[in-house]
Enzyme design. Structure first.
Site, mmCIF file in Angstrom:
data_model
loop_
_atom_site.group_PDB
_atom_site.id
_atom_site.type_symbol
_atom_site.label_atom_id
_atom_site.label_comp_id
_atom_site.label_asym_id
_atom_site.label_seq_id
_atom_site.Cartn_x
_atom_site.Cartn_y
_atom_site.Cartn_z
ATOM 1 N N HIS A 148 33.844 41.756 44.157
ATOM 2 C CA HIS A 148 34.289 42.538 45.311
ATOM 3 C C HIS A 148 35.756 42.966 45.140
ATOM 4 C CE1 HIS A 148 34.252 43.548 49.698
ATOM 5 N NE2 HIS A 148 35.541 43.328 49.554
ATOM 6 N N GLU A 149 36.610 42.005 44.875
ATOM 7 C CA GLU A 149 38.044 42.320 44.776
ATOM 8 C C GLU A 149 38.330 43.173 43.538
ATOM 9 O OE1 GLU A 149 39.648 41.915 47.387
ATOM 10 O OE2 GLU A 149 38.269 40.501 48.362
ATOM 11 N N HIS A 188 37.844 46.716 44.481
ATOM 12 C CA HIS A 188 39.057 47.270 45.111
ATOM 13 C C HIS A 188 40.103 47.589 44.044
ATOM 14 C CE1 HIS A 188 38.167 46.775 49.360
ATOM 15 N NE2 HIS A 188 37.901 45.485 49.245
ATOM 16 N N GLU A 229 36.367 49.965 50.740
ATOM 17 C CA GLU A 229 35.285 48.997 50.872
ATOM 18 C C GLU A 229 34.007 49.508 50.194
ATOM 19 O OE1 GLU A 229 36.300 46.190 51.943
ATOM 20 O OE2 GLU A 229 34.463 45.053 52.323
#
Ligand code: MG
Length: 498
Positions: free
Chosen positions: A262-263, A266, A292
């Site tokens: 997830h990170e 980003h 997101e």
């Protein structure tokens, strides 16, 4: 390039330097700082913020922007876009008096303390007067801006530039009944087994595995690093220094892998921004929802897919041979995609998550336009939970008091999480058309094509296009939940035999 543009760039560049220096301090606070360092760090951050604010709201900046807006009228050019975005930021910064910001900060810190107590005692009444104060201040914030179609538009615009409350309501309104229906069908189906995911997994091995995955995604450890922190987040100090944090959760060890993905999603966005935008108003991703969409794509559409685990599972199984001894690939895949309506948003799975968000958005809109009385929140919360997820919180701590956001007066950004999910599926359909052998590449652990597609279509533009505009530009339509419904339905029909 005109002297005026050079002068503007100089000032905006310095404001960016101050902001990014503050980010370094903030990162350090989460990652390295000893507990007693907090007070001084707070002071240092406040000072940097104040200097940046004064620099950016100087009358000289206003005059420069007025002149430059006449000179660079084409928003398709980089200069035109830089000036447009800087002018919008300037207008916002000028409208909100610094005395108000200070008042809001004081109210927030009192409300935060009350929220902590209320949550630990599971008693909403303790928090009530402080939340009422926070909402009052939010309404005051709205009053600094020209009247909008809906007062909530002003708040939303801080996170999703240009987006209207009515647009989000329409998107969610279309999605909600379909998602509720899907969850209902799943809850009537045979539940998947996932006990093996909650055994003890070695922290260090998980950490290394997470770095192996994100390195394959293309997260460059010469331009970033992953450190331990209480909460996973991504932060950037320049286009060549984009960091992420992660954690180990004993009860949910796989979270280390999915949080890293997830990170890193980003981070890839920030790493992919055109380097020429560095130290300008375009230097970062365009909105929280678009950001997101990137993190959710790598975490869910890639990282929770079968082709992905066809590549990584043999290695994972070798690394954790005792935990996964008798677990076949398909069992593992089903387990990491288990759907179970739950009370707590942050623990929600991919299929139920958006319903938690919709509930919050409806309540926030009601608080801001006055159609909901704050004292009725616990009851409204519980009624909606029953309606959307089929469960009722046993107490306020696991209901209306669970999230920190309202305690610090932050209202307006919950919806960006759900919009991100929706956009990720929209982009995904387009990607699958453009990269025909995407699944084969994923099965081989090859992600260059996907990453390059994202860089070419989304990342490189940084803040140049507003969220709706970039989605339109790439997919041919505005933000719309149809692709997301197709994605969820297909995926869970297979997993749950619907
Ligand atoms: Mg995120």
């Amino acid at each position: 390039m005109s002297d005026k543009l050079n002068r503007l760039k100089e000032i905006v560049g310095e404001v960016s330097d101050l902001g990014r220096a503050a980010s370094v301090l903030g990162w350090d606070q989460q990652v390295n700082m000893p507990p007693m360092g907090g007070e001084a760090r707070g002071q240092q951050l406040a000072t940097l913020g104040k200097i940046a604010q004064e620099k950016f709201t100087a009358d000289e900046v206003g005059t420069l922007l007025e002149d430059l807006k006449k000179e660079y009228t084409d928003p398709e050019t980089d200069e035109g876009a830089m000036i447009r975005v800087a002018a919008r930021n300037y207008d916002k910064a000028k409208r909100v008096p610094s005395s108000f910001i200070a008042e809001q900060a004081v109210a927030a810190s009192k409300a935060f303390e009350a929220w902590v107590e209320a949550k630990s005692k599971s008693d909403f009444k303790i928090f009530l007067p402080f939340l009422e104060k926070n909402v009052e201040l939010v309404k005051k914030y709205v009053s600094f801006f020209p009247p909008a179609d809906h007062p909530y538009d002003v708040l939303l615009d801080d996170y999703e530039p240009g987006m209207k409350t009515a647009e989000v309501q329409e998107i969610f309104g279309n999605l909600r009944p379909k998602q509720v229906e899907l969850i209902k069908a799943i809850s009537e189906a045979k539940q998947v087994k996932d006990k093996f995911l909650h055994k003890k997994y070695n922290e260090e091995k998980l950490w290394k595995f997470s770095e192996k995955i994100i390195a394959k995604f293309g997260y460059d450890f010469n331009r970033g690093r992953q450190d331990k922190a209480p909460h996973p987040f991504q932060t950037s100090f320049s286009v060549n220094d984009v960091r992420i944090t992660n954690r180990y959760e004993e009860k949910n060890p796989m979270a280390t892998l999915f949080s890293a993905m997830h990170e890193a999603g980003h981070a890839l966005y920030e790493l992919g921004v055109n380097p020429a935008y560095e130290r300008t108003s375009l230097e970062s991703g365009t909105s929280l929802a678009i950001h997101e969409s990137q993190s959710r794509m790598w975490e869910n559409l890639v990282g929770r897919s079968l082709p992905f685990w066809e590549h990584f599972y043999p290695d994972l199984k070798k690394t954790f041979s005792s935990q996964l001894e008798d677990v076949k690939l398909k069992q593992f895949y089903k387990a990491i995609n288990k759907v179970e309506p739950s009370l707590i948003r942050v623990n929600a799975d991919e299929a139920t998550y958006n319903l938690h968000i919709m509930l919050r958005l409806e309540i926030e809109i009601g608080m801001v336009d006055g159609s909901i009385r704050i004292k009725d929140l616990p009851e409204i919360w519980n009624t909606k939970m029953k309606e959307y997820l089929g469960i009722t919180p046993p107490n306020d701590a696991q209901g209306v008091l669970q999230d920190i956001h309202w305690s610090y007066g932050s209202i307006g950004y919950f919806s960006t999480y759900a919009l991100g999910n929706i956009v990720s599926a929209q982009l995904w359909e387009k990607i699958r058309k453009d990269i025909k052998n995407l699944d084969d590449l994923t099965r081989k652990g090859k992600f260059e094509k996907l990453r390059e597609w994202l860089r070419a279509n989304i990342h490189q533009y940084g803040h140049k296009y507003d969220p709706q505009d970039i989605v339109q530009k790439v997919t041919g339509s505005k933000i719309d939940s149809a692709a997301y419904v197709r994605y969820l339905t297909k995926k869970y029909s297979d997993i749950y035999d619907l």
